[in-house]
Scaffold this active site. Structure first.
Site, PDB file in Angstrom:
ATOM      1  N   ARG A  12      23.237  23.279 -18.983  1.00 18.04           N
ATOM      2  CA  ARG A  12      21.790  23.536 -18.924  1.00 18.04           C
ATOM      3  C   ARG A  12      21.441  24.607 -17.871  1.00 18.04           C
ATOM      4  NH1 ARG A  12      19.211  17.853 -18.102  1.00 18.04           N
ATOM      5  NH2 ARG A  12      21.198  17.469 -17.088  1.00 18.04           N
ATOM      6  N   GLU A  13      22.293  25.637 -17.794  1.00 19.08           N
ATOM      7  CA  GLU A  13      22.065  26.689 -16.793  1.00 19.08           C
ATOM      8  C   GLU A  13      20.685  27.326 -16.938  1.00 19.08           C
ATOM      9  OE1 GLU A  13      24.682  26.267 -18.660  1.00 19.08           O
ATOM     10  OE2 GLU A  13      26.545  26.690 -17.595  1.00 19.08           O
ATOM     11  N   SER A  26       4.839   0.933 -20.872  1.00 16.91           N
ATOM     12  CA  SER A  26       5.472   1.355 -19.621  1.00 16.91           C
ATOM     13  C   SER A  26       4.442   1.562 -18.526  1.00 16.91           C
ATOM     14  CB  SER A  26       6.276   2.630 -19.832  1.00 16.91           C
ATOM     15  OG  SER A  26       5.464   3.658 -20.328  1.00 16.91           O
ATOM     16  N   TRP A  28      15.359   9.524 -33.479  1.00 11.87           N
ATOM     17  CA  TRP A  28      15.653  10.173 -32.198  1.00 11.87           C
ATOM     18  C   TRP A  28      17.142  10.141 -31.864  1.00 11.87           C
ATOM     19  CZ3 TRP A  28      10.675   8.343 -29.148  1.00 11.87           C
ATOM     20  CH2 TRP A  28       9.626   9.205 -29.503  1.00 11.87           C
ATOM     21  N   ASP A  57       7.513  -0.505 -31.251  1.00 15.26           N
ATOM     22  CA  ASP A  57       7.051   0.886 -31.220  1.00 15.26           C
ATOM     23  C   ASP A  57       7.672   1.701 -32.353  1.00 15.26           C
ATOM     24  OD1 ASP A  57       5.457   0.714 -28.913  1.00 15.26           O
ATOM     25  OD2 ASP A  57       7.209   0.905 -27.613  1.00 15.26           O
ATOM     26  N   GLU A 112       7.800  11.716 -37.519  1.00  9.31           N
ATOM     27  CA  GLU A 112       8.735  12.824 -37.340  1.00  9.31           C
ATOM     28  C   GLU A 112       9.786  12.897 -38.435  1.00  9.31           C
ATOM     29  OE1 GLU A 112      10.469  13.178 -33.513  1.00  9.31           O
ATOM     30  OE2 GLU A 112       8.535  12.998 -32.521  1.00  9.31           O
ATOM     31  N   CYS A 161       2.426   7.427 -31.589  1.00 11.21           N
ATOM     32  CA  CYS A 161       1.741   8.395 -30.746  1.00 11.21           C
ATOM     33  C   CYS A 161       1.682   9.775 -31.363  1.00 11.21           C
ATOM     34  CB  CYS A 161       2.314   8.470 -29.352  1.00 11.21           C
ATOM     35  SG  CYS A 161       4.053   8.236 -29.212  1.00 11.21           S
ATOM     36  N   HIS A 170      -1.491  11.940 -21.178  1.00  8.84           N
ATOM     37  CA  HIS A 170      -0.725  13.158 -20.863  1.00  8.84           C
ATOM     38  C   HIS A 170      -1.392  13.961 -19.762  1.00  8.84           C
ATOM     39  CE1 HIS A 170       0.361  12.045 -24.990  1.00  8.84           C
ATOM     40  NE2 HIS A 170       1.562  12.372 -24.592  1.00  8.84           N
ATOM     41  N   CYS A 202      -0.928   6.003 -24.914  1.00 12.45           N
ATOM     42  CA  CYS A 202       0.533   5.862 -24.940  1.00 12.45           C
ATOM     43  C   CYS A 202       0.965   5.203 -23.640  1.00 12.45           C
ATOM     44  CB  CYS A 202       1.173   7.244 -25.113  1.00 12.45           C
ATOM     45  SG  CYS A 202       2.926   7.176 -25.566  1.00 12.45           S
TER      46      CYS A 202
END
Ligand code: GLN
Ligand code: ZN
Length: 763
Positions: free
Chosen positions: A19-20, A441, A569, A607, A613, A651, A702, A734
């Site tokens: 992940r540079e 959460s 996911w 959930d 998606e 969501c 958010h 959310c």
């Protein structure tokens, strides 16, 4: 003797093996490095990736697949389509302007609203949405692509520049003035700039350029098909030869048009689209057919034997050069399997990340050109790994198959209808009107992350870590009691991620240590790998929920991730339909739901954040997907008694087109994001009689902004006009894990106050 085969790549993961690019970008945004240093690090990454691909034996290496943030934004800036609010002076697009477009802030500029971010087709990569206004000028405004091609050539790499094609770019654009087909009004001007770019590339000595048109895998109106013909009619002939690259699905009614364009060649996704054989017949003689036979969307090693047979056949049918490539850009897979310490040794030989996929291409080409005996060892090894995966008892668990086979319709149905259940649930748990709750959460504080890190590294023992988590849960319960919420949650302090947490406790899942995939900008995700039949060795959440329930007289909701979200996911196995894997996940969650119920938990939330998606790109495929997705959810949720209340949470505000499917999930309570939907969500409830209780989010989690009771009350009143009072819940959009307690406390206090005010007014 057939012509020799060429290998090429559509794009390499720009983020870098470690992940540079992420670290460089974030250092620049923090002000820790300057623009020159950022440029330097980008150059290093590009050079390394070109080098790696050349060493793998590719004939054509992509340039332009690198991006500082997003390839669609690169094109937007190349075309000079900068929205007016960025006060562009018409000069060079520098880092400040570029990052302002992407993120709304940049070291040298005032904050501004960034361009919208949305999913790139059905992937988990997000691109920035082009915005167009009437009278919009277009001109070549960013020459980064040209510079990078020159850079590659100076290093001795003969690259094939890659850019998003004009049709797809326009399709992704939004405009307040022009919707749908009307956006095609801009096509001629856009194409004119592409023409200039192609001419400049030709002057740099470029032979081939790849124009990506994944939009051809969508349902397009005839006007867009006409646009395709006009655009490529105008572009062909002048500059370098064009490889029109399509991917992510079948072209269907676009196939013939794509095959008969006056371009140099056509790339097709042979994994998701098929159609390779049809294209071989349709393409005029002499055209390049580039076949994407290595899966660019998944991480499995290719069945080289079967692929070779398919390629032999294509080679005899096709009357022109055959090129081999991954199905799409390798942007969607991690960089390298080698050296990943967390991947189980038994799974590793089954996997191919980007680097391994390039090796597979080389083997295929060599086998076709020189005969299979020349690469016999490599082929044998690949076959053995493939066969091992097919036979492995880690993959195939007869008990799981037997359970699936034994499923009946009764397993996907609650005992009674919703209204009867609702009455029983009210008897079991007394709640006020407009009950308040949260989505699960609470803030993942620095202390929680630190404790988890120390536990993972072995510095903190299991017992000490569990003590710590119990303390966190107790805090969350105390806070919620003080706030006066009605249905409490334990706060999810023990979860790093809503999929990984469950995957780690289920058979059939594996995790990489470094398998990162870019999600957007510097953000990456590390999807779990579902490699085998899924089974649940034992309860996953029961002890935590039971502990939380023991601390309070208020009801505590059990909190689970649903089967469809676990599936969508993750990297999913390709040796059985996704629907089957999803049903296996559903059975595991069903068992957990029943264990929670047996432990006395009366309210359980499952959930399904990622249900939408998974929606296929083509309308015609959607019903089938929704069918099995809904069935999987129902199987997970239906094993309980009538008086156990099942919640689900989603969501996204784009809910309207799947509302019937969500209703069919038959949850007792559905909570949905709504603050960012500009009322569209409420319109959906006007147009569709949604059954069961509903909790449209009353504020956007958010944003760090703390909502005021008055604005929340207004919003609740508006909801109240669409949703019957006895079915309206009050909750945020959310989960709250990304917020701080200082933001969460006043926001929830305002929410509780608004609910109480509404109750008082309705009494
Ligand atoms: N229960 C999860 C949470 O609150 C839901 C997250 C999500 O919907 N993405 O964090
Ligand atoms: Zn959510």
């Amino acid at each position: 003797m057939a012509a020799s085969i060429l290998t090429h790549n559509l794009g390499f993961p720009r983020i870098g093996r470690d992940r540079e690019l992420k670290w460089a970008l974030e250092a620049y945004w923090r002000g820790a490095i300057d623009g020159a240093e950022l440029e330097h690090r980008g150059r290093e990454l590009r050079r390394r990736h070109w080098q790696l691909q050349a060493a793998a034996g590719l004939d054509l290496i992509p340039a332009g697949d690198f991006s500082w943030y997003d390839q669609v934004l690169d094109l937007t800036t190349m075309l000079g389509a900068i929205p007016p609010r960025f006060n562009w002076d018409g000069g060079t697009v520098d880092f400040d302007l570029y990052f302002a477009l992407a993120r709304g802030r940049a070291p040298g500029r005032d904050p501004v609203t960034a361009c919208a971010l949305t999913k790139w087709f059905d992937t988990n990569y997000h691109h920035l949405v082009p915005e167009l206004t009437a009278g919009q000028p277009f001109r070549l405004a960013n020459t980064r692509l040209l510079d990078e091609v020159a850079e590659a050539r100076a290093l001795g790499f003969a690259v094939k520049p890659v850019l998003v094609g004009p049709l797809t770019w326009l399709w992704l654009a939004r405009s307040a003035e022009a919707r749908g087909d009307q956006r095609l009004q801009w096509l001629p001007e856009v194409v004119a700039v592409y023409g200039q770019v192609l001419a400049r590339l030709a002057a740099l000595g470029v032979d081939w350029v790849q124009l990506d048109e994944p939009a051809l895998a969508l349902d397009l109106s005839p006007a867009w098909r006409d646009g395709l013909r006009t655009a490529y009619g105008a572009l062909a002939g002048g500059g370098p030869a064009i490889l029109l690259a399509t991917y992510f699905g079948r072209l269907g009614e676009q196939l013939e048009a794509a095959c008969t364009l006056p371009v140099g060649g056509l790339h097709l996704d042979g994994v998701r689209g098929g159609e390779l054989e049809a294209a071989a017949t349709l393409l005029p003689a002499g055209r390049v057919l580039s076949v994407g036979v290595i899966d660019g969307r998944n991480i499995w090693r290719t069945d080289l034997g079967a692929t070779l047979a398919r390629l032999q056949n294509l080679r005899t049918r096709h009357r022109g050069p055959l090129w081999l490539a991954p199905s799409c850009s390798l942007l969607h897979v991690p960089v390298d399997v080698a050296g990943d310490a967390r991947l189980p040794e038994s799974i590793r030989p089954w996997l191919a990340f980007a680097t391994q996929k390039l090796d597979e291409l080389a083997i295929l080409r060599s086998a076709l050109d020189n005969g299979e005996q020349r690469v016999a060892a490599a082929l044998d090894e690949a076959r053995a790994a493939f066969a091992d995966r097919r036979r492995s008892p880690q993959v195939h668990r007869p008990v799981v198959a037997a359970r699936l086979a034994a499923l009946t319709q009764a397993d996907e149905r609650r005992r009674s209808a919703r209204a009867e259940r609702a009455a029983l649930q009210r008897q079991r748990v007394a709640l006020p009107m407009f009950p308040t709750t949260t989505i699960g959460s609470f803030p993942q504080t620095e202390a929680i992350r630190r404790a988890r890190g120390r536990w993972r590294s072995g510095e903190l023992g299991d017992a000490a870590y569990e003590d710590f988590l119990r303390e966190e849960i107790a805090t969350a319960i105390r806070e919620q009691e003080a706030l006066g919420l009605d249905v409490l949650v334990h706060g999810e302090a023990e979860r790093n991620d809503m999929v990984e947490y469950f995957g780690e406790q289920l058979d059939g899942f594996a995790f990489s240590g470094n398998g990162w995939v870019q999600s957007y900008g510097s953000r990456c995700v590390k999807p779990p790998i579902i490699y085998g039949d899924v089974a649940r060795p034992g309860p996953m959440t029961v002890a935590w929920i039971r502990y939380a329930q023991g601390l309070t007289d208020k009801p505590v909701k059990g909190m689970l991730t649903g089967p469809v979200t676990l599936l969508n996911w993750s990297f999913v196995r390709d040796d059985q339909p996704r629907a089957i894997t999803c049903l296996q996940l559903a059975l595991a969650i069903r068992d957990e739901v029943r264990d929670l119920e047996a432990a006395g938990v009366g309210i359980i939330q499952i959930d399904e954040a990622a249900l939408r998606e998974g929606l296929p790109l083509r309308q015609a495929d959607r019903a089938a997907y929704l069918d099995w997705a809904v069935r999987a959810f129902r199987i997970a949720a239906s094993g309980v008694a009538d008086d156990t209340q099942i919640h689900t949470h989603m969501c996204y505000s784009d809910f309207n087109d799947i509302i019937a499917a969500v209703a069919a999930m038959d949850a007792d309570v559905t909570t949905i994001e709504s603050a960012r939907s500009d009322g569209r969500l409420l319109d959906a409830f006007r147009d569709f009689d949604f059954p069961g209780d509903i909790g449209p989010g009353v504020y956007d989690i958010h944003s760090p902004n703390v909502p005021q009771p008055a604005e929340l009350l207004d919003r609740l009143r508006a909801m109240r006009t669409r949703i019957p009072a006895e079915r309206l819940w009050v909750n945020p959009d959310c989960g709250l894990k990304t917020r701080t307690w200082d933001e969460v406390r006043p926001a929830l206090a305002a929410m509780v106050a608004a609910a109480r005010a509404l109750r008082a007014a309705s009494a």
